[in-house]
Design an enzyme around this catalytic site. Structure first.
Site, PDB file in Angstrom:
ATOM      1  CG  ASN A 211      77.380 -30.941   4.190  1.00  0.00           C
ATOM      2  OD1 ASN A 211      76.774 -31.945   4.210  1.00  0.00           O
ATOM      3  ND2 ASN A 211      78.578 -30.780   3.721  1.00  0.00           N
TER       4      ASN A 211
ATOM      5  CG  HIS B  13      69.620  -5.687 -26.254  1.00  0.00           C
ATOM      6  ND1 HIS B  13      69.204  -5.749 -27.539  1.00  0.00           N
ATOM      7  CD2 HIS B  13      70.410  -4.502 -26.163  1.00  0.00           C
ATOM      8  CE1 HIS B  13      69.399  -4.758 -28.233  1.00  0.00           C
ATOM      9  NE2 HIS B  13      70.402  -3.815 -27.382  1.00  0.00           N
TER      10      HIS B  13
ATOM     11  CD  GLU C 116      67.723  -8.597 -28.626  1.00  0.00           C
ATOM     12  OE1 GLU C 116      68.230  -9.275 -29.394  1.00  0.00           O
ATOM     13  OE2 GLU C 116      67.679  -7.583 -28.746  1.00  0.00           O
TER      14      GLU C 116
END
Lengths: 89, 692, 121
Positions: free
Chosen positions: B421, B44, B66
Site C-alpha cells: 500500500n 551448493h 552452482e
C-alpha cells in the site's frame, strides 16, 4: 633437509623412515623436507608424513614439504588424504 | 511431513533467503565477493542436502547454478543485471521444486519445462567452453538416470591393522565403485594417525567415509569388497536411513567422527540425535584432547532445534501450573491463623516467583528476532516498485527486536499488505516526486522496537500522505460516518481500516480497492494489538502497530463488578481511585469526572455489561490507558493483582468486543478479560456508554 | 607402465583364461606352472600382483609364498589364492603369510575380468 637417499615413501620404506624422521625432529635444521628425489608414495607413506606433522606440531615446529614433483603430487592426491598435510605443502 | 524433511525445508528456506538477499544487494549495485560467495554457498548447500535426500531434480537444477556462480567466483564470468533478474527467477523455481518434493508431489511437466528453459538460459551466461562441457555432463546424467533408479549410500571403511601388509589397494576398490556408480564424496579420516613416536609404520590407521550413488544392490556393493573383506570393517547404509548415522557413531566409537562427517558434508548435523560416549582409547594425543575440550565448550552455546509444538505443550502445562499456583496462594491467604502459616506463605510466594522465572524462560524460547521475517519483504518491495515503475529505497531497522514466533508469523501478511500500500498509494512516481520538489527515489522505512511492554512496528513512507477530506467524503458517502460528526485527524485516518474504503483514483492490481486494510486491522486486533496512522498531506504517512510481547499469559488486575469478576491487563492500568461521594454527586449523570483538573471520561462497566446492581457500598475507578488515551472504568471492588492465562472464549462471547478472553481463577470461577484498546476506541467512537 | 601380474597354476586352462583376461584388461601377464617356476619369474620380473594355485607339483603355492615373502621386494605384494578348496587350516596358514584373498575355481574369463577390476581398479 634433503634426505638424499629417500626415493620412495611406501610400505617398504616406512619403518626405516620413521626412525630417520624421529632423529631429524630433534634437529633444529628440520624445517623443510626437500622431496625432489622422492618418486613414489603410497597411503602408508602418507600416514607416516601425517604422523610426522603431528609430532612436529606438538614440538611447535613447522615443517614444509617442498619440491614435490607433479607425479608425486598426483600420487599424494590419489591417497585422498593430501588435505591432511595442510600447510606443510 | 516427517521431521527430516521439515529440517531440510527449513534449511533450504534459510539458504534461499540468503541467496535472495545477496541477489537484491547486487541488484542495488553492491556487487562484492561476499554476496557472490553467499549465493554460491547457498546453491551448493541446497544441492548437497537435496542430494542426501535423493531429490535429483533439485540436484541437477542447482548443479547448473552452482557452476555458473563458481565461474563468477573465479572471475571468468561477469555479472550482468539481466543475469541477476534471471537468477531471481531461478531461485523462485528452486523454491517451487523444494515445495514439491517436500510435499511428496511429482514435479509437474510445466515445472519441468520451466526448469529446462531456465537452465538453458543459465548455460548461455557461461563461457562457450564451459557450455560444451555442461551439455556433455547433462547428457551423461540423463543417460545414467533414465533407465535405472539409483540410490545414495553411505559407506564407512576401517581397516584391520595389517591391511597394508597384504598389499591390497583400496584405490582399486574406489575405482571399481566408480564403475558401478559414482562416489560423490570420499573423505579420508586421518585423526586416528598417532604421533610419529607412537606410529607403527605399516599399520593402518586411516579410514574412509563415502557417499556413493549407484543402482546396484547392497549385496553388489558388498561384493566389491569381497577380496579384502577380512581386512575391511564395512558399514553400509542408505543415506535416507537416518537412524543409521547414530548407529555408525556407536559402532565406530571415534570422538571426532561426528564433527568430521558434518563438516565434510557426509551427514547433516540433524542426522545425529545421540551424544557419543567418549572413547578414551581413540584419543591418542594431547593436542586432540585439547581440541575436543574446545569443541565441547563451543557446543554449549550452539542452538538446538526443537519442534515448536513441544514448546506449545510446555506453555499449556505452564498455564495450568500458574492457575494451580494461584489457587494455592489464595488458600494460603485465606487461612485465618496467619501467624502459624507464615512459613507456608513464604514457601508459596517463593514458588510463585520461581514459576514466573520458568514462565518467562519458556516464553523466551518462543521469541525470535523479526529480522529474518523483515528481510523477506525486501524482495516484495523490490518487485512491487519495479512493477509499477517506482523507485523506492527500503530501509529496515530494529531487526534484532524479539517477538513471539506466532506473532511474527501472523503479522507477516498484514505487513506485506501495508508495505504494498505504501508503495502503491503512498510513494509517487519519480516524475511526480521531482515536480513536488522531492528526490526521485522514495523511501519506505520498516522499524521495530520495544516500547513499555509491547512491541511497536512502524511503516513510514515519504509519499503523498493521506487526503483526509477525500477519506471523510468517502466515509460519509458510504454512510460509515455521520455528516455532522466531528472527527479528529487521527480518527479520520483510521477510517481507511474500515471495510470498503479506498480513495485511490486508480485501482491497481498491487493493492486493490480497500480490500485488505480492514482485514489487516482485524489480524492485528486478533493478536491483541492496535494500529494507528499518522499522515501529513504531501509529506508521507506512518502506520504504527503495537503488539503484545506474548499471547498466552498476562499480568492482570482482578476486579469485581456485580456478580462477575473481570481482569484488566496490568499494562493498561494507570492508577486506581475510590470514587468519593463528592465526586459522585458532582458527576451526576455525566460520563466524566474532573480528576486533578483533567477531564476523565468514564465507562460504567455495570451498565454496559448488564451487571446486577452492586451489593458493594464503594465504587472504584480504574484508570486505564492505551496509547495517548485515558479512560476510567467504574467497577465495584478491587481484588488485586493476578497473573492469568488467557483462554479463548467460545462463540457466545464472540460479539462482545470489549472482552478479549476469559480465564479460570484459582477458585475455579471464571473471569473475563477486558480488551482495553478496544474499549477505549469504542468509548471515543460512540461518545456515549451504549451497550456493547 | 602396465602392471605385471604373475599367474601360477598347473592347469593350462586356468593359465589360458587368466592370461587372456589380464591382457584384455591392459596388464602384462607372466605365467608359471608351479611354485619353483613362479619364484624364477619373480626374480626375472618386477611383479606387482600374484594369483597362485595351492596344489601344484614340484613346489606348492604355500611354499612359494613362504619363500617370496623373504624377498624384500615382495614382502607386501598382493596375492590372491586360486583354489578349489577353502580348508580352514590352509586359510589360517595363508593369513600368516599375508594372504587373505581367495578366488574359488572354476571361473570363466568374464568373471576373472571382473575380479581384476575389483583388485586392480
Amino acid at each position: 633437509m634433503a634426505f638424499e637417499n629417500i626415493s620412495a615413501i611406501t610400505i617398504y620404506e616406512v619403518e626405516e623412515l620413521k626412525e630417520l624422521f624421529l632423529k631429524a625432529l630433534d634437529s633444529d635444521d628440520f624445517t623443510h623436507f626437500d622431496m625432489s628425489k622422492v618418486q613414489r608414495i603410497d597411503l602408508v607413506g602418507m600416514q607416516l608424513l601425517i604422523a610426522l606433522l603431528k609430532s612436529a606440531q606438538k614440538r611447535e615446529k613447522k615443517i614444509k614439504f617442498i619440491n614435490i614433483s607433479s607425479s608425486l603430487h598426483e600420487q599424494m592426491q590419489e591417497t585422498l588424504c593430501i588435505d591432511s598435510l595442510g600447510e606443510a605443502l | 511431513m516427517n521431521e527430516e524433511l521439515e529440517i531440510f525445508l527449513e534449511d533450504c528456506e534459510d539458504q534461499l533467503q540468503s541467496m535472495e538477499n545477496a541477489l537484491l544487494q547486487m541488484q542495488s549495485g553492491v556487487i562484492d565477493e561476499d554476496a557472490i560467495g553467499s549465493i554460491f554457498r547457498a546453491v551448493h548447500t541446497i544441492k548437497g542436502s537435496a542430494g542426501m535426500f535423493g531429490f535429483d531434480d533439485i540436484v541437477s537444477f542447482a548443479h547448473t547454478g552452482e557452476n555458473l556462480f563458481d565461474l563468477i567466483r573465479q572471475g571468468s564470468v561477469k555479472i550482468s543485471p539481466d543475469m541477476l533478474t534471471h537468477f531471481l527467477l531461478c531461485k523462485d523455481h528452486m523454491e517451487k521444486l523444494i515445495d514439491a518434493v517436500v510435499n511428496e508431489e511429482d514435479i509437474s511437466p510445466q515445472l519441468e519445462a520451466i526448469g529446462e528453459k531456465l537452465v538453458e538460459k543459465l548455460v548461455t551466461y557461461m563461457t562457450p567452453i564451459e557450455e560444451v562441457k555442461e551439455v556433455v555432463l547433462n547428457l551423461n546424467e540423463i543417460d545414467d538416470t533414465s533407465n535405472k533408479v539409483t540410490s545414495l549410500w553411505h559407506i564407512s571403511i576401517r581397516f584391520s591393522k595389517d591391511f597394508f601388509t597384504t598389499g591390497m589397494s583400496i584405490n582399486a576398490t574406489f575405482n571399481f565403485l566408480n564403475k558401478i556408480g559414482t562416489i560423490h564424496i570420499n573423505h579420508a579420516l586421518t585423526y586416528a594417525i598417532p604421533l610419529l613416536e607412537e606410529l607403527l609404520p605399516t599399520q593402518a590407521y586411516i579410514g574412509f567415509e563415502l557417499v556413493f550413488e549407484t543402482s546396484s544392490s547392497k549385496k553388489e556393493i558388498e561384493e566389491v569388497f569381497e577380496f579384502i573383506e577380512d581386512d575391511v570393517d564395512l558399514v553400509l547404509f542408505q543415506t535416507e536411513d537416518i537412524e543409521a548415522y547414530d548407529m555408525l557413531l556407536q559402532k565406530r566409537k571415534e570422538s571426532q567422527l561426528k564433527d568430521t562427517l558434518i563438516s565434510a558434508k557426509l551427514a547433516l548435523a540433524e542426522n545425529f540425535t545421540l551424544e557419543l560416549q567418549e572413547d578414551e582409547s581413540s584419543v591418542s594425543s594431547e593436542a586432540i584432547v585439547e581440541k575436543e575440550i574446545k569443541k565441547k565448550e563451543k557446543k554449549v552455546s550452539t542452538t538446538l532445534r526443537v519442534d515448536s509444538t513441544k514448546i506449545d505443550v510446555l506453555i499449556n502445562y505452564m498455564s495450568e501450573i500458574v492457575i494451580a499456583n494461584s489457587k494455592i496462594l489464595s488458600l494460603v491467604a485465606s487461612e485465618d491463623d496467619k501467624e502459624e502459616n507464615s512459613e507456608l506463605q513464604e514457601a508459596a510466594n517463593n514458588m510463585k516467583e520461581l514459576l514466573e522465572y520458568v514462565r518467562d524462560g519458556i516464553m523466551d524460547i518462543r521469541m525470535i528476532q523479526v529480522g529474518d521475517s523483515f528481510n523477506k519483504f525486501k524482495r516484495i518491495v523490490n518487485d512491487t516498485s519495479q512493477k509499477i515503475g517506482k523507485d523506492v529505497e527500503f530501509v529496515i531497522s530494529g531487526e534484532d527486536t524479539e517477538l513471539d514466533k506466532t506473532v511474527v508469523e501472523r503479522i507477516s501478511d498484514p505487513l506485506v499488505h501495508m508495505l504494498r500500500n505504501s508503495i502503491d498509494h503512498g510513494i509517487e512516481l519519480p516524475a511526480e516526486r521531482l515536480a513536488n520538489g522531492k528526490s526521485a527515489k522514495g523511501r519506505v522505512d520498516l522499524r521495530a522496537f520495544a516500547d513499555s511492554g509491547s512491541i511497536v512496528i512502524e511503516i513510514e513512507d515519504d509519499g503523498k500522505g493521506l487526503d483526509k477530506t477525500k477519506i471523510l467524503a468517502k466515509a460519509i458517502e458510504n454512510g460509515q460516518v455521520h455528516p455532522n460528526a466531528n472527527l479528529s485527524d487521527e480518527e479520520i485516518f483510521k477510517l481507511i481500516f474500515e471495510a470498503g474504503l479506498s480513495t485511490a483514483e486508480k485501482v491497481s492490481d498491487i493493492s486493490g480497492r480497500g480490500v485488505g486494510m480492514d482485514v489487516v486491522r482485524r489480524n492485528i486486533e486478533d493478536l491483541r494489538g492496535t494500529i494507528d496512522i499518522e499522515s501529513t498531506l504531501g509529506k508521507g504517512s506512518k502506520i504504527i502497530i503495537r503488539l503484545p510481547l506474548t499471547l498466552a499469559i498476562i499480568d492482570g488486575f482482578l476486579v469485581q463488578v456485580g456478580n462477575t469478576k473481570y481482569i484488566i491487563p496490568l499494562e493498561n492500568i494507570k492508577e486506581c481511585i475510590e470514587l468519593s461521594k463528592t465526586q459522585e454527586t458532582e458527576m451526576g449523570s455525566n460520563e466524566f469526572i474532573n480528576l486533578r483538573g483533567e477531564m476523565l471520561p468514564l465507562i460504567d462497566v455495570r451498565k454496559i455489561l448488564h451487571e446486577d446492581k452492586s451489593i458493594y457500598k464503594r465504587t472504584n475507578i480504574v484508570i486505564v490507558y492505551f496509547g495517548n488515551k485515558t479512560v476510567g472504568l467504574i467497577v465495584d471492588e478491587l481484588l488485586g493483582e493476578y497473573q492469568t492465562v488467557i483462554k479463548s472464549l467460545g462463540e457466545v462471547f464472540h460479539k462482545i468486543s470489549g472482552i478479549s478472553g476469559g480465564s479460570i481463577l484459582g477458585s475455579g470461577e471464571i473471569a473475563l478479560i477486558f480488551d482495553i484498546p478496544r474499549l477505549i476506541e469504542l468509548k471515543s467512537r460512540l461518545g456515549s456508554d451504549n451497550e456493547l | 607402465m602396465a602392471k605385471k601380474i604373475l599367474i601360477v597354476d598347473d592347469a593350462s586352462l586356468i593359465r589360458n583364461i587368466t592370461q587372456r583376461a589380464v591382457e584384455e584388461a591392459g596388464f602384462e601377464a607372466v605365467v608359471a606352472s608351479n611354485g619353483q617356476e613362479g619364484l624364477q619369474a619373480l626374480e626375472k620380473n618386477e611383479i606387482d600382483f600374484i594369483f597362485s594355485d595351492i596344489n601344484m607339483p614340484i613346489m606348492s603355492g604355500m611354499e612359494m609364498i613362504e619363500e617370496l615373502r623373504n624377498i624384500p621386494q615382495y614382502k607386501y605384494t598382493p596375492i590372491v589364492m586360486l583354489t578349489t578348496e577353502t580348508k580352514k587350516e590352509l586359510q589360517a596358514q595363508a593369513k600368516e603369510l599375508g594372504v587373505k584373498a581367495w578366488l574359488v575355481k572354476p571361473f570363466n574369463k568374464d568373471k576373472f575380468l571382473l575380479v581384476l577390476q575389483k583388485l586392480l581398479g
